[in-house]
Design a protein around this motif. Sequence first.
Motif, PDB file in Angstrom:
ATOM      1  N   ARG A  38       0.854  -1.186   0.000  1.00 31.56           N
ATOM      2  CA  ARG A  38       0.000   0.000   0.000  1.00 31.56           C
ATOM      3  C   ARG A  38       0.891   1.238   0.000  1.00 31.56           C
ATOM      4  O   ARG A  38       2.057   1.178   0.380  1.00 31.56           O
ATOM      5  CB  ARG A  38      -0.907   0.047   1.236  1.00 31.56           C
ATOM      6  N   GLN A  39       0.328   2.351  -0.423  1.00 33.87           N
ATOM      7  CA  GLN A  39       1.032   3.620  -0.376  1.00 33.87           C
ATOM      8  C   GLN A  39       0.299   4.567   0.581  1.00 33.87           C
ATOM      9  O   GLN A  39      -0.918   4.482   0.743  1.00 33.87           O
ATOM     10  CB  GLN A  39       1.117   4.274  -1.763  1.00 33.87           C
ATOM     11  N   MET A  40       1.066   5.427   1.205  1.00 35.99           N
ATOM     12  CA  MET A  40       0.474   6.461   2.039  1.00 35.99           C
ATOM     13  C   MET A  40       1.298   7.741   1.901  1.00 35.99           C
ATOM     14  O   MET A  40       2.459   7.700   1.482  1.00 35.99           O
ATOM     15  CB  MET A  40       0.380   6.016   3.506  1.00 35.99           C
ATOM     16  N   VAL A  41       0.677   8.859   2.222  1.00 35.98           N
ATOM     17  CA  VAL A  41       1.351  10.158   2.174  1.00 35.98           C
ATOM     18  C   VAL A  41       1.548  10.632   3.606  1.00 35.98           C
ATOM     19  O   VAL A  41       0.605  10.627   4.408  1.00 35.98           O
ATOM     20  CB  VAL A  41       0.519  11.173   1.369  1.00 35.98           C
ATOM     21  N   VAL A  42       2.780  11.023   3.911  1.00 32.10           N
ATOM     22  CA  VAL A  42       3.153  11.405   5.270  1.00 32.10           C
ATOM     23  C   VAL A  42       3.646  12.846   5.262  1.00 32.10           C
ATOM     24  O   VAL A  42       4.560  13.179   4.503  1.00 32.10           O
ATOM     25  CB  VAL A  42       4.255  10.471   5.814  1.00 32.10           C
ATOM     26  N   ARG A  47      10.767  19.068   5.767  1.00 34.49           N
ATOM     27  CA  ARG A  47      10.930  19.091   4.312  1.00 34.49           C
ATOM     28  C   ARG A  47      10.005  20.112   3.650  1.00 34.49           C
ATOM     29  O   ARG A  47      10.192  20.450   2.490  1.00 34.49           O
ATOM     30  CB  ARG A  47      10.622  17.707   3.735  1.00 34.49           C
ATOM     31  N   ASN A  48       8.971  20.529   4.389  1.00 34.05           N
ATOM     32  CA  ASN A  48       7.950  21.416   3.837  1.00 34.05           C
ATOM     33  C   ASN A  48       7.265  20.801   2.620  1.00 34.05           C
ATOM     34  O   ASN A  48       6.910  21.479   1.664  1.00 34.05           O
ATOM     35  CB  ASN A  48       8.546  22.782   3.470  1.00 34.05           C
ATOM     36  N   TRP A 144      21.420  14.841   7.117  1.00 37.79           N
ATOM     37  CA  TRP A 144      20.768  14.878   8.421  1.00 37.79           C
ATOM     38  C   TRP A 144      19.246  14.938   8.323  1.00 37.79           C
ATOM     39  O   TRP A 144      18.551  14.731   9.315  1.00 37.79           O
ATOM     40  CB  TRP A 144      21.290  16.064   9.219  1.00 37.79           C
ATOM     41  N   LEU A 145      18.707  15.208   7.121  1.00 46.86           N
ATOM     42  CA  LEU A 145      17.256  15.237   6.953  1.00 46.86           C
ATOM     43  C   LEU A 145      16.661  13.844   6.747  1.00 46.86           C
ATOM     44  O   LEU A 145      15.474  13.619   7.018  1.00 46.86           O
ATOM     45  CB  LEU A 145      16.871  16.130   5.774  1.00 46.86           C
ATOM     46  N   ARG A 146      17.471  12.926   6.254  1.00 41.67           N
ATOM     47  CA  ARG A 146      16.949  11.597   5.939  1.00 41.67           C
ATOM     48  C   ARG A 146      16.418  10.849   7.165  1.00 41.67           C
ATOM     49  O   ARG A 146      15.351  10.228   7.101  1.00 41.67           O
ATOM     50  CB  ARG A 146      18.035  10.765   5.249  1.00 41.67           C
ATOM     51  N   PRO A 147      17.139  10.836   8.295  1.00 44.85           N
ATOM     52  CA  PRO A 147      16.589  10.126   9.457  1.00 44.85           C
ATOM     53  C   PRO A 147      15.233  10.658   9.894  1.00 44.85           C
ATOM     54  O   PRO A 147      14.378   9.891  10.351  1.00 44.85           O
ATOM     55  CB  PRO A 147      17.659  10.353  10.539  1.00 44.85           C
ATOM     56  N   ALA A 148      15.019  11.973   9.757  1.00 43.55           N
ATOM     57  CA  ALA A 148      13.722  12.540  10.118  1.00 43.55           C
ATOM     58  C   ALA A 148      12.615  12.003   9.215  1.00 43.55           C
ATOM     59  O   ALA A 148      11.469  11.834   9.659  1.00 43.55           O
ATOM     60  CB  ALA A 148      13.771  14.067  10.047  1.00 43.55           C
TER      61      ALA A 148
END
Length: 279
Positions: A38-42, A47-48, A144-148
């Motif tokens: 399944r896909q979902m939007v988070v 990231r805005n 550093w944004l990837r873990p978030a």
Amino acid sequence: MSKIMKRSASRARSLSVWAISMLIAQQGIAAEYTAGVRQMVVPSDERNTDLKVTIWYPASSGGEAVMLGENVFFNGTPAMQDAPFIDGEFPLVLLSHGAGLAGRSEAMSWIATPLAENGFIVAAPTHPGNTGPDRSAAETMKLWLRPADISDTLDAIEASPTFQRHVASDRIGVLGLSMGGNTALSLAGAKLEPELLASYCDTDELNPSLCDWVRMSGVDLHAMDKTTAGRDNTDPRVRFAMAIDPAPADIFSPESLPEISIPVYVVNLGSASEIPASI
């Protein structure tokens, strides 16, 4: 090149299923499951923008047959779109893809599908600016944004009535390939060292292909705003980590590594003589 990559993918898949099973003391699954997807939007405040997340899971019969991840680098794998969940709680693997033309969540189906077939839920966000023809060297190097992105994905799963009741909350881990391996180590507690990141592409000794792209894109790592680069990205909900060919792997603060308190597996593919010293 594609044949080499596909052979590597097969080996990585086998290693990953084995290692993750060892790490979390898997509960003795006797039979394989059908892989649902399944896909979902988070939403991502940092990231805005929204994150596109693909989730694979053990499913019962139903859904629509789809093929995910077929490209020049990897063979596609089948799954059942929107199939019902099978009853039960399952370990959750948060999956972080690498950067590049094949760097997106669906491209990780070669490893996510067999994990779902063996009783895991797998959730993979597509890291913005890190993927396909829309990739950006500047955004890609904001490691550093990837873990978030991964933590935001976990927040959404825990808040979802569809998914949260099927997740074994004491068996949550992270798995990353290439730049995703860097992400996995960050979530485990390794902290980026901003000055090491700034000097990473001063020469071609560490990562020629990545650094050539960074320089050709006009990105100066020394000038990049790294105000939050050295922050602690540890997510205490993550109980184990696995990094396959993590890159960059030599930009972490050495002082942070002994502080890691969860099991961590690092896997390098290929013969020992061909593995760069930096990884």
